[in-house]
Design a protein around this motif. Structure first.
Motif, PDB file in Angstrom:
ATOM      1  N   LEU B  13       0.691  -1.300   0.027  1.00 42.68           N
ATOM      2  CA  LEU B  13       0.037   0.007  -0.129  1.00 42.68           C
ATOM      3  C   LEU B  13       0.828   1.011  -0.076  1.00 42.68           C
ATOM      4  CD1 LEU B  13      -3.136  -0.119   0.267  1.00 42.68           C
ATOM      5  CD2 LEU B  13      -2.628   1.250   2.254  1.00 42.68           C
ATOM      6  N   ALA B  14       2.005   1.395   0.684  1.00 43.73           N
ATOM      7  CA  ALA B  14       2.732   2.399   0.878  1.00 43.73           C
ATOM      8  C   ALA B  14       3.316   2.578  -0.443  1.00 43.73           C
ATOM      9  CB  ALA B  14       4.019   2.000   1.865  1.00 43.73           C
ATOM     10  N   VAL B  15       3.711   1.647  -1.153  1.00 45.67           N
ATOM     11  CA  VAL B  15       4.319   1.755  -2.714  1.00 45.67           C
ATOM     12  C   VAL B  15       3.217   2.345  -3.540  1.00 45.67           C
ATOM     13  CG1 VAL B  15       5.519   0.599  -4.685  1.00 45.67           C
ATOM     14  CG2 VAL B  15       5.832  -0.059  -2.439  1.00 45.67           C
ATOM     15  N   THR B  16       2.115   1.948  -3.467  1.00 40.71           N
ATOM     16  CA  THR B  16       0.820   2.166  -4.110  1.00 40.71           C
ATOM     17  C   THR B  16       0.651   3.701  -3.963  1.00 40.71           C
ATOM     18  OG1 THR B  16       0.077  -0.104  -3.817  1.00 40.71           O
ATOM     19  CG2 THR B  16      -1.355   1.337  -5.164  1.00 40.71           C
ATOM     20  N   LEU B  17       0.620   3.898  -2.748  1.00 40.35           N
ATOM     21  CA  LEU B  17       0.262   5.496  -2.187  1.00 40.35           C
ATOM     22  C   LEU B  17       1.014   6.514  -2.738  1.00 40.35           C
ATOM     23  CD1 LEU B  17      -1.606   4.867   1.219  1.00 40.35           C
ATOM     24  CD2 LEU B  17      -2.887   5.574  -1.038  1.00 40.35           C
ATOM     25  N   LEU B  18       2.265   6.238  -2.391  1.00 40.71           N
ATOM     26  CA  LEU B  18       3.471   7.087  -2.518  1.00 40.71           C
ATOM     27  C   LEU B  18       4.134   6.932  -3.567  1.00 40.71           C
ATOM     28  CD1 LEU B  18       4.049   6.992   1.364  1.00 40.71           C
ATOM     29  CD2 LEU B  18       2.674   8.679   0.109  1.00 40.71           C
ATOM     30  N   GLY B  19       3.799   5.961  -4.653  1.00 41.79           N
ATOM     31  CA  GLY B  19       4.773   5.554  -5.745  1.00 41.79           C
ATOM     32  C   GLY B  19       5.892   5.002  -5.192  1.00 41.79           C
ATOM     33  N   SER B  20       7.000   5.190  -5.742  1.00 38.97           N
ATOM     34  CA  SER B  20       8.240   4.403  -5.542  1.00 38.97           C
ATOM     35  C   SER B  20       9.171   5.177  -4.465  1.00 38.97           C
ATOM     36  CB  SER B  20       8.897   4.009  -6.468  1.00 38.97           C
ATOM     37  OG  SER B  20       9.461   5.107  -7.263  1.00 38.97           O
ATOM     38  N   THR B  21       8.521   6.345  -3.945  1.00 39.40           N
ATOM     39  CA  THR B  21       9.427   7.104  -2.807  1.00 39.40           C
ATOM     40  C   THR B  21       9.718   6.505  -1.677  1.00 39.40           C
ATOM     41  OG1 THR B  21       7.479   8.639  -2.609  1.00 39.40           O
ATOM     42  CG2 THR B  21       9.204   9.197  -4.345  1.00 39.40           C
ATOM     43  N   ALA B  22       8.434   5.924  -1.073  1.00 37.48           N
ATOM     44  CA  ALA B  22       8.630   5.368   0.296  1.00 37.48           C
ATOM     45  C   ALA B  22       8.362   3.945   0.450  1.00 37.48           C
ATOM     46  CB  ALA B  22       7.391   6.142   0.969  1.00 37.48           C
ATOM     47  N   HIS B  23       9.105   3.261   1.114  1.00 32.85           N
ATOM     48  CA  HIS B  23       8.931   1.728   1.344  1.00 32.85           C
ATOM     49  C   HIS B  23       9.255   1.337   2.778  1.00 32.85           C
ATOM     50  CE1 HIS B  23       9.866   0.878  -2.776  1.00 32.85           C
ATOM     51  NE2 HIS B  23      10.464   2.141  -2.714  1.00 32.85           N
ATOM     52  N   ALA B  24       8.095   0.671   3.379  1.00 29.77           N
ATOM     53  CA  ALA B  24       8.315   0.086   4.712  1.00 29.77           C
ATOM     54  C   ALA B  24       9.486  -0.645   4.878  1.00 29.77           C
ATOM     55  CB  ALA B  24       7.033  -0.615   5.233  1.00 29.77           C
ATOM     56  N   ALA B  25      10.384  -0.526   5.833  1.00 29.49           N
ATOM     57  CA  ALA B  25      11.533  -1.478   5.780  1.00 29.49           C
ATOM     58  C   ALA B  25      11.770  -1.949   7.333  1.00 29.49           C
ATOM     59  CB  ALA B  25      12.610  -0.754   5.495  1.00 29.49           C
ATOM     60  N   THR B  26      12.413  -2.915   7.572  1.00 30.78           N
ATOM     61  CA  THR B  26      12.712  -3.654   8.857  1.00 30.78           C
ATOM     62  C   THR B  26      14.393  -3.121   8.998  1.00 30.78           C
ATOM     63  OG1 THR B  26      11.160  -5.043   8.383  1.00 30.78           O
ATOM     64  CG2 THR B  26      12.698  -5.438  10.246  1.00 30.78           C
ATOM     65  N   GLY B  27      14.651  -2.476  10.147  1.00 27.06           N
ATOM     66  CA  GLY B  27      15.804  -2.266  10.458  1.00 27.06           C
ATOM     67  C   GLY B  27      16.364  -2.979  11.619  1.00 27.06           C
ATOM     68  N   THR B  28      17.669  -2.794  12.196  1.00 30.99           N
ATOM     69  CA  THR B  28      17.926  -3.404  13.249  1.00 30.99           C
ATOM     70  C   THR B  28      18.346  -2.143  14.229  1.00 30.99           C
ATOM     71  OG1 THR B  28      18.911  -5.143  12.162  1.00 30.99           O
ATOM     72  CG2 THR B  28      19.623  -4.675  14.172  1.00 30.99           C
ATOM     73  N   GLY B  29      18.162  -2.127  15.558  1.00 29.01           N
ATOM     74  CA  GLY B  29      18.306  -1.112  16.400  1.00 29.01           C
ATOM     75  C   GLY B  29      19.160  -1.532  17.744  1.00 29.01           C
ATOM     76  N   THR B  30      19.991  -0.685  18.306  1.00 31.14           N
ATOM     77  CA  THR B  30      20.380  -0.934  19.680  1.00 31.14           C
ATOM     78  C   THR B  30      19.529   0.009  20.609  1.00 31.14           C
ATOM     79  OG1 THR B  30      22.543  -1.514  18.777  1.00 31.14           O
ATOM     80  CG2 THR B  30      22.500  -1.183  21.032  1.00 31.14           C
ATOM     81  N   GLY B  31      19.214  -0.687  21.843  1.00 34.33           N
ATOM     82  CA  GLY B  31      18.217   0.048  22.748  1.00 34.33           C
ATOM     83  C   GLY B  31      19.200   0.647  23.850  1.00 34.33           C
ATOM     84  N   VAL B  32      18.661   1.265  24.670  1.00 34.78           N
ATOM     85  CA  VAL B  32      19.328   2.091  25.899  1.00 34.78           C
ATOM     86  C   VAL B  32      20.000   1.085  26.724  1.00 34.78           C
ATOM     87  CG1 VAL B  32      18.661   3.199  28.077  1.00 34.78           C
ATOM     88  CG2 VAL B  32      17.517   3.842  25.819  1.00 34.78           C
ATOM     89  N   LEU B  33      19.613  -0.091  26.991  1.00 36.29           N
ATOM     90  CA  LEU B  33      20.223  -1.182  27.625  1.00 36.29           C
ATOM     91  C   LEU B  33      21.366  -1.635  26.782  1.00 36.29           C
ATOM     92  CD1 LEU B  33      17.387  -2.346  29.833  1.00 36.29           C
ATOM     93  CD2 LEU B  33      18.893  -0.570  30.272  1.00 36.29           C
ATOM     94  N   GLY B  34      21.486  -1.442  25.521  1.00 33.24           N
ATOM     95  CA  GLY B  34      22.367  -2.161  24.569  1.00 33.24           C
ATOM     96  C   GLY B  34      21.935  -3.430  23.999  1.00 33.24           C
ATOM     97  N   ASP B  35      20.697  -3.535  24.102  1.00 37.27           N
ATOM     98  CA  ASP B  35      20.112  -4.865  23.491  1.00 37.27           C
ATOM     99  C   ASP B  35      19.813  -4.463  22.121  1.00 37.27           C
ATOM    100  OD1 ASP B  35      18.418  -2.854  24.611  1.00 37.27           O
ATOM    101  OD2 ASP B  35      16.712  -4.254  24.645  1.00 37.27           O
ATOM    102  N   THR B  36      19.959  -5.523  20.958  1.00 37.89           N
ATOM    103  CA  THR B  36      19.559  -5.430  19.863  1.00 37.89           C
ATOM    104  C   THR B  36      18.030  -5.615  19.426  1.00 37.89           C
ATOM    105  OG1 THR B  36      21.740  -5.761  19.280  1.00 37.89           O
ATOM    106  CG2 THR B  36      20.223  -6.193  17.429  1.00 37.89           C
TER     107      THR B  36
END
Lengths: 515, 327
Positions: B13-36
């Motif tokens: 839907l994101a692609v359909t609504l906003l053309g090819s400019t926005a894509h939902a993605a899954t990233g990796t993050g490190t939290g406050v306690l150092g957990d991923t």
């Protein structure tokens, strides 16, 4: 108070339902009231509701219960929200209005299933309006509301004023409800009610907790201060003793001397400078100790008559002690290795103020066994209030060493104190002998208190027994054996001599060799 | 089983609504306690943003979870961006947790309580982190959640605790349901309901704030629901504190309903069921000036509605309130 509440509640609901049966109304109708007679809900199969919309049906429901809630003729209602739940029950929230103006907080919820009224619950307020027209403009109300918060910068969203009736006693006070939100070092999200007739502030509540002081350990806490001519003072005027005796909790600065004391002042009421830390804690903990004595033990300040509580901090230099001087508390800053500023420990503050209580109750003489009891009673009340552990002074003692303390009530021997009469130390009644070892032999009654509190599982109840014993059953020369007898008498008075509390107390003393 | 489908749908839907400019993605993050942890982000023109478009509210009305940066100021907010979708710098930690935990809050509200965002109508959930300097608090300002970094002594960044983030978001839910007046008993109910929600999501203990409170002291917390006395809060009406401070002790007397929630949840062995009853009581049976007594009646009414008044739950619930002296 709570026992009375049960009886009244049960009784009134029984009376109400019995009455309903006699009156021939819906047979399962149940009215729940509190001890003041205020109706909280009317439930049961209360009949069919007329109306196409949820609001129309809810308004017809009010007609059916207006006798139960004692709804006045000039009270009208309008729908605030309506929602059909997962089981098909519709809950319509109605807000009371007078003269078409909403009454703040006076709401009833109508519960219905497909037109069958199942109940009405909420908080209807029977009020008399003080006025029907505002004299103040909404712009003036907004100005007054913003000014009352003390914030002078830009608001994070425009303030809006809504005309409402604010309940005060049995009056509906015509007011502007103004929301004031701002982002700052101390942000605010206020709901301020401004009297629409005379412009006075009727009520002001901030939903964002404001941490206004930083303590000795670097922790933030909310303290009560007083503004005078644009400057804030460490003067707490929020207590019962202010209302009834005009007294307050005041914290002063010895400024590293030993005689003159000075006011602490702050321009923005954010007490975060390093020199203020000892004062923030002395002030904050004095308030907590006052609250504990007042709310839990029914004692209004240390003298039982609302005496002002004065504290002075930064006494002398590197001074490793705190004391009750007879009229006020005095705190040293510590030398940084044996102690940090002593007001940083809640138990130390509670201990010292309890000396003042002891002075005004049993008056235990500060030597030998009565002196050790004086010390022990202060430690016991300190452990009741600072209830996370059984150590005394751990928060300020030897900053470089973690886990140690001045004394331990659970294990007096760990800090060199006796825990049983067979270890009692006969020391000379001189300053060098600590007046017969008052800080040494206190380990014995301390251990008795620990035994008792842990056996009954409540420091609060154990503290109540200790306090009552000191107030009603001990004299200035009471010894350990006399303390056993006095606490047993207090326990008998509070809980009965056949109670498990009484037995636990006798065992607690026996196990430290005091008979 | 449905979740991957929703996610794909949202991405499409994101692609359909906003053309090819926005894509939902899954990233990796490190939290406050150092957990991923895995976080939902959005790719726009080659840069990743802390914008979570994977929730139902996005497909329904284009609402997402957005996390912003106050950069230690108090007014302007900035986007968080990252080039490789691996959010592992020190300054990003508070943002990663705020974003991730807000997602968990949305999921719990939607999947377990049937509520679409805090307003029940898919409102976007915005969070701003690094508010001011050494700020020892977190608050809902009426339109967004704002997190301080703490001073490092009393608190580390407050959004590093799931129970605290859940607690604050629940204040927003309360604003849109019972709308408790933040004073006296209704104020204490506001605090208590928020704590109950916090302890339902962060369900491995009964402490509140333990993950971020006093980093140098292990094992302590801001409050305890199982033993309110441990932090000076009452756990019975006998100990009710009458005070003018803290809006009439809203953070103190909350200990009493907190203990009732603890009693109930432990006696039935389910925080989720207890929370469901607490939520229905809040939504359908309480008004803005509810007292502790009203809360007892409201939770019993909600319990009767959900499980019947002859159910074991109903009996346990009545006992839970009685044990704290609320009759």
């Amino acid at each position: 108070m709570n026992k009375k509440f049960v009886a009244t509640l049960v009784l009134s609901s029984l009376v109400a339902s019995a009455f309903a049966i006699n009156a021939g109304a819906a047979s399962d109708k149940q009215t729940l009231k509190d001890e003041t007679g205020k109706v909280h809900s009317v439930d049961g199969k209360l009949g069919k509701l007329n109306g196409k919309t949820a609001e129309e049906r809810a308004l017809s429901a009010i007609e059916k219960v207006k006798g139960d809630f004692k709804i006045k003729a000039d009270s009208k209602f309008k729908s605030k929200s309506s929602h059909k739940d997962e089981n098909g029950t519709t809950h319509t929230k109605l807000n009371q209005t007078i003269n078409g103006i909403p009454v703040f907080g006076s709401e009833l919820i109508v519960h219905e299933a497909n037109g069958d009224l199942q109940g009405v619950s909420g908080d209807y307020k029977a009020l008399t309006a003080n006025a029907d027209k505002a004299s103040l403009t909404d712009a003036a109300a907004i100005d007054a509301a913003v000014a009352s918060t003390g914030f002078t910068g830009e608001l994070s969203s425009p303030a809006q004023a809504e005309l409402v009736y604010f309940p005060q006693g049995d009056q509906a006070v015509l007011s502007y409800k103004v929301n004031v939100s701002y982002l700052a070092d101390i942000p605010g999200r206020w709901t301020v009610f401004v009297n629409a007739v005379d412009g006075s502030i009727v009520s002001a509540t901030n939903k964002i907790e404001s941490a206004t002081g930083v303590g000795v350990l670097g922790d933030s806490k909310t303290i009560n201060t007083t503004a005078k001519s644009g400057t804030y003072y460490l003067e707490d005027r929020t207590k019962y003793m202010t209302t009834y005796q005009g007294n307050s909790i005041n914290t002063y600065n010895f400024n590293y001397g030993t005689s003159s004391q000075y006011y602490f002042t702050d321009a923005d009421n954010y007490w975060n400078s390093t020199v203020q830390r000892a004062a923030v804690d002395a002030h904050y903990y004095a308030g907590k100790v006052y609250d504990y004595y007042k709310n839990s033990l029914g004692r209004n300040s240390y003298n039982g008559a609302g005496a002002a509580i004065i504290s002075g901090v930064h006494y002398s230099s590197n001074y490793n002690n705190a004391f009750w001087e007879g009229t006020q508390m005095v705190y040293g800053d510590g030398d940084g290795s044996t102690f940090r500023a002593l007001s940083g420990a809640y138990d130390v503050v509670a201990h010292e103020l309890t000396h003042a209580v002891t002075e005004h109750t049993s008056g235990l003489i500060y030597e030998n066994q009565s002196g050790a009891l004086n010390e022990s009673w202060s430690d016991a009340m300190a452990a009741v209030m600072d209830s996370a552990d059984w150590q005394i002074g751990e928060d300020v003692y030897t900053p470089g060493i973690s886990g140690d303390a001045l004394r331990s009530m659970s294990d007096p021997a760990s800090e060199g104190q006796p825990a049983h009469m067979n270890q009692y130390q006969n020391l000379p009644n001189t300053e060098a002998g600590d007046w017969g070892g008052v800080h040494t032999n206190s380990g014995i009654p301390n251990k008795a208190f620990y035994n008792f509190a842990t056996a009954i599982g409540s420091r609060a109840n154990a503290g109540k027994v200790w306090y009552t014993a000191s107030r009603d059953y001990m004299t200035s020369t009471t010894n350990f054996s006399g303390a056993r007898a006095a606490t047993l008498k207090a326990a008998a008075a509070l809980y009965g001599s056949t109670s498990s509390t009484y037995t636990a107390l006798a065992n607690a003393w026996s196990s430290v060799g005091v008979y | 089983m449905k979740k991957p489908l929703l996610l794909t749908l949202a991405a499409t839907l994101a692609v359909t609504l906003l053309g090819s400019t926005a894509h939902a993605a899954t990233g990796t993050g490190t939290g406050v306690l150092g957990d991923t942890k895995s976080i939902n982000t959005t790719l726009k023109s080659g840069t990743y943003y802390l914008e979570d478009q994977t929730k139902y509210m996005y497909t329904q009305k284009g609402s997402s979870i957005n996390t912003y940066n106050y950069r230690n100021g108090i007014s302007a907010q900035y986007f968080w961006t990252d080039a490789d979708n691996v959010w592992n710098t020190t300054t990003q930690r508070a943002a990663v947790d705020a974003h991730y935990y807000t997602g968990l809050v949305y999921d719990y509200l939607y999947n377990k309580l049937g509520r679409n965002s805090y307003d029940g109508n898919g409102a976007p959930m915005n969070v701003g982190v690094h508010y001011s300097t050494n700020y020892n608090n977190i608050f809902w300002n009426g339109s967004q959640l704002i997190c301080g970094d703490g001073d490092g002594v009393t608190f580390r960044p407050l959004c590093g605790a799931l129970d605290i983030v859940a607690h604050e978001w629940f204040h927003a839910v309360i604003d849109y349901t019972a709308g408790f007046v933040y004073n006296g008993q209704s104020g204490a109910l506001s605090e208590s309901w928020a704590d109950a929600f916090g302890a339902t999501l962060d369900n491995n203990d009964w402490l509140i704030g333990e993950d971020v409170y006093t980093p140098a002291t292990a094992g302590d917390a801001v409050r305890s629901m199982s033993n309110p006395n441990a932090y000076g809060d009452p756990d019975h009406m006998d100990e009710y504190v009458t005070t003018t401070a803290d809006n009439g002790g809203v953070h103190t007397n909350s200990g009493i309903p907190n203990k009732a929630f603890y009693n109930f949840a432990t006696s039935i062995g389910s925080r989720d069921i207890a929370m469901k009853i607490w939520y229905i009581a809040l939504r359908d049976y309480m008004t803005s000036t509810a007292t502790f007594h009203d809360a007892r009646l409201a939770t019993l009414a909600a319990c009767a509605q959900l499980y019947g008044s002859s159910s074991t739950y109903y009996t346990r619930l009545a006992e839970a309130w009685t044990a704290v002296g609320v009759l």
